[in-house]
Write a protein that holds these residues in place. Structure first.
Motif, PDB file in Angstrom:
ATOM      1  N   THR A 110       1.974 -19.849  37.863  1.00  0.00           N
ATOM      2  CA  THR A 110       1.718 -18.401  37.922  1.00  0.00           C
ATOM      3  C   THR A 110       1.163 -17.927  36.577  1.00  0.00           C
ATOM      4  OG1 THR A 110       3.883 -17.729  37.104  1.00  0.00           O
ATOM      5  CG2 THR A 110       3.680 -18.083  39.510  1.00  0.00           C
ATOM      6  N   VAL A 111       0.691 -16.695  36.636  1.00  0.00           N
ATOM      7  CA  VAL A 111       0.171 -16.049  35.432  1.00  0.00           C
ATOM      8  C   VAL A 111       1.271 -15.998  34.361  1.00  0.00           C
ATOM      9  CG1 VAL A 111      -0.576 -13.768  34.615  1.00  0.00           C
ATOM     10  CG2 VAL A 111      -1.606 -14.764  36.672  1.00  0.00           C
ATOM     11  N   LEU A 157      -2.657  -7.524  32.773  1.00  0.00           N
ATOM     12  CA  LEU A 157      -2.400  -8.485  33.853  1.00  0.00           C
ATOM     13  C   LEU A 157      -0.979  -8.397  34.406  1.00  0.00           C
ATOM     14  CD1 LEU A 157      -4.130 -11.645  32.294  1.00  0.00           C
ATOM     15  CD2 LEU A 157      -4.983 -10.245  34.176  1.00  0.00           C
ATOM     16  N   GLU A 159       0.527  -6.703  36.595  1.00  0.00           N
ATOM     17  CA  GLU A 159       0.709  -6.656  38.057  1.00  0.00           C
ATOM     18  C   GLU A 159       0.408  -7.985  38.726  1.00  0.00           C
ATOM     19  OE1 GLU A 159      -1.473  -3.356  39.607  1.00  0.00           O
ATOM     20  OE2 GLU A 159      -0.259  -1.938  38.462  1.00  0.00           O
ATOM     21  N   LYS A 160      -0.226  -8.887  37.977  1.00  0.00           N
ATOM     22  CA  LYS A 160      -0.577 -10.188  38.562  1.00  0.00           C
ATOM     23  C   LYS A 160       0.356 -11.295  38.071  1.00  0.00           C
ATOM     24  CE  LYS A 160      -4.857  -8.846  40.150  1.00  0.00           C
ATOM     25  NZ  LYS A 160      -6.261  -9.184  40.175  1.00  0.00           N
ATOM     26  N   HIS A 163       1.036 -14.051  40.461  1.00  0.00           N
ATOM     27  CA  HIS A 163      -0.093 -14.698  41.141  1.00  0.00           C
ATOM     28  C   HIS A 163      -0.346 -16.075  40.537  1.00  0.00           C
ATOM     29  CE1 HIS A 163      -2.127 -10.859  42.860  1.00  0.00           C
ATOM     30  NE2 HIS A 163      -0.851 -10.632  42.611  1.00  0.00           N
ATOM     31  N   ASN A 167      -5.992 -18.127  41.384  1.00  0.00           N
ATOM     32  CA  ASN A 167      -6.450 -17.051  42.272  1.00  0.00           C
ATOM     33  C   ASN A 167      -6.989 -15.835  41.514  1.00  0.00           C
ATOM     34  OD1 ASN A 167      -5.820 -18.535  44.508  1.00  0.00           O
ATOM     35  ND2 ASN A 167      -3.745 -17.702  44.700  1.00  0.00           N
ATOM     36  N   LEU A 168      -6.910 -15.854  40.197  1.00  0.00           N
ATOM     37  CA  LEU A 168      -7.431 -14.713  39.430  1.00  0.00           C
ATOM     38  C   LEU A 168      -8.950 -14.768  39.393  1.00  0.00           C
ATOM     39  CD1 LEU A 168      -5.279 -14.477  36.145  1.00  0.00           C
ATOM     40  CD2 LEU A 168      -4.930 -13.295  38.306  1.00  0.00           C
ATOM     41  N   GLU A 172     -10.414 -12.217  34.564  1.00  0.00           N
ATOM     42  CA  GLU A 172      -8.970 -12.142  34.315  1.00  0.00           C
ATOM     43  C   GLU A 172      -8.410 -13.492  33.840  1.00  0.00           C
ATOM     44  OE1 GLU A 172      -7.753  -8.371  37.110  1.00  0.00           O
ATOM     45  OE2 GLU A 172      -7.115 -10.352  37.775  1.00  0.00           O
TER      46      GLU A 172
END
Ligand SMILES: Nc1ncnc2c1ncn2[C@@H]1O[C@H](COP(=O)(O)OP(=O)(O)OP(=O)(O)O)[C@@H](O)[C@H]1O
Length: 284
Positions: A110-111, A157, A159-160, A163, A167-168, A172
């Motif tokens: 994830t991010v 970032l 909110e991501k 993720h 997928n960014l 980003e």
């Protein structure tokens, strides 16, 4: 002097910046090819310094010499007055972080996890603490998450966070690379073509981000092909051509230098090593 509140380069400050990074006579040879030839450069505290040059000029090789990926054939790299050992993890620990020309994220993490990986060099908890998972481990982990989330908010970032990095959108992913680099709490950030592949809007946003990073007390050395980006941002810009630094100075000095113009138009540089040519498209 500007009267607006817009961020500006700091070249009009009266006091000279204290040196942070001091590169003295760095040369990098690969067999018969001299990719970087006796380059010296100083980055002061609070400065944004640009590094430009045609394709194959030696810019990334120079970065690799600063960050311990390459052991320079000759020369010294000092940070805060101490010569750096050519080992990437020790360079990071000393306070220098970088991003790469080709994005190097953990695509299936994830991010947030990507930023936590960047935080690793600042976490003091050792193997035993991690195995035992005692209070100090949990405290350090909570602090790391908090700092990582703060950096994601700073880079836009947050909110991501959950993720997957893969997928960014591309712009980003570049921001995430910067957030991850900042997670080691560097004093100097090296950016290798941070706007590559970005549209003009993303590029302007990247400019704002670089100024905001500088305003947090992090000095910046940036490689870019986008001249507008470089000249908007940088206090000074150094030009590499065929491994040599041919000029360093403010926008006017660089833009009016005959050798720079010649290099970007593709004519051979007098006295420079053979085997590389300047690329006209770099003038974009
Ligand atoms: N590991 C290596 N082994 C051999 N030659 C190399 C190596 N790394 C770079 N070079 C060569 O060194 C020269 C400088 O390359 P470098 O990638 O540093 O240039 P650059 O200015 O970053 O170019 P670009 O703008 O295209 O990224 C090139 O001729 C390149 O082929």
């Amino acid at each position: 002097m500007t009267t607006s509140n817009a961020p500006t380069a700091v070249s009009d400050r009266s006091a000279p910046a204290r040196p942070l990074l001091e590169v003295a006579g760095v040369t990098m040879r690969f067999g018969g090819l001299t990719a970087v030839n006796n380059v010296s450069l100083t980055v002061g505290e609070g400065e944004i310094i640009g590094l430009i040059g045609p394709n194959g000029a030696g810019k990334t090789t120079f970065f690799n010499c600063l960050t311990g990926l390459y052991v320079p054939t000759e020369g010294k790299v000092a940070y805060k007055g101490t010569v750096l050992p050519p080992k990437p993890h020790l360079v990071t620990q000393a306070g220098i972080a970088r991003t790469f020309q080709n994005i190097r994220l953990f695509a299936n993490m994830t991010v947030l996890e990507n930023v936590l990986v960047g935080r690793h060099s600042r976490t003091r908890e050792g193997l035993f603490a991690a195995i035992l998972r005692g209070p100090s481990y949990h405290r350090a982990e909570a602090e790391s998450r908090e700092r990582a989330m703060e950096l994601l908010a700073f880079t836009g970032l947050a909110e991501k966070a959950d993720h997957l990095a893969r997928n960014l959108p591309y712009g980003e992913q570049r921001k995430l690379e910067i957030a991850r680099a900042l997670a080691s709490d560097p004093g100097l950030l090296l950016l290798d073509e941070p706007t590559a592949g970005m549209n003009p809007q993303e590029t302007r946003a990247a400019e704002e981000l670089v100024f905001a990073i500088r305003d947090r007390g992090v000095s910046i050395l940036v490689i870019e092909h986008d001249m507008r980006f470089i000249f908007n941002l940088c206090d000074r810009t150094a030009v590499l051509v065929q491994g040599q630094k041919i000029v360093e100075g403010d926008r006017e000095t660089v833009q009016n230098d005959e050798r720079v113009i010649t290099a970007y138009l593709g004519a051979p540089l007098e006295g420079a090593a053979e085997g590389t040519t300047a690329a006209p498209e770099d003038t974009q």
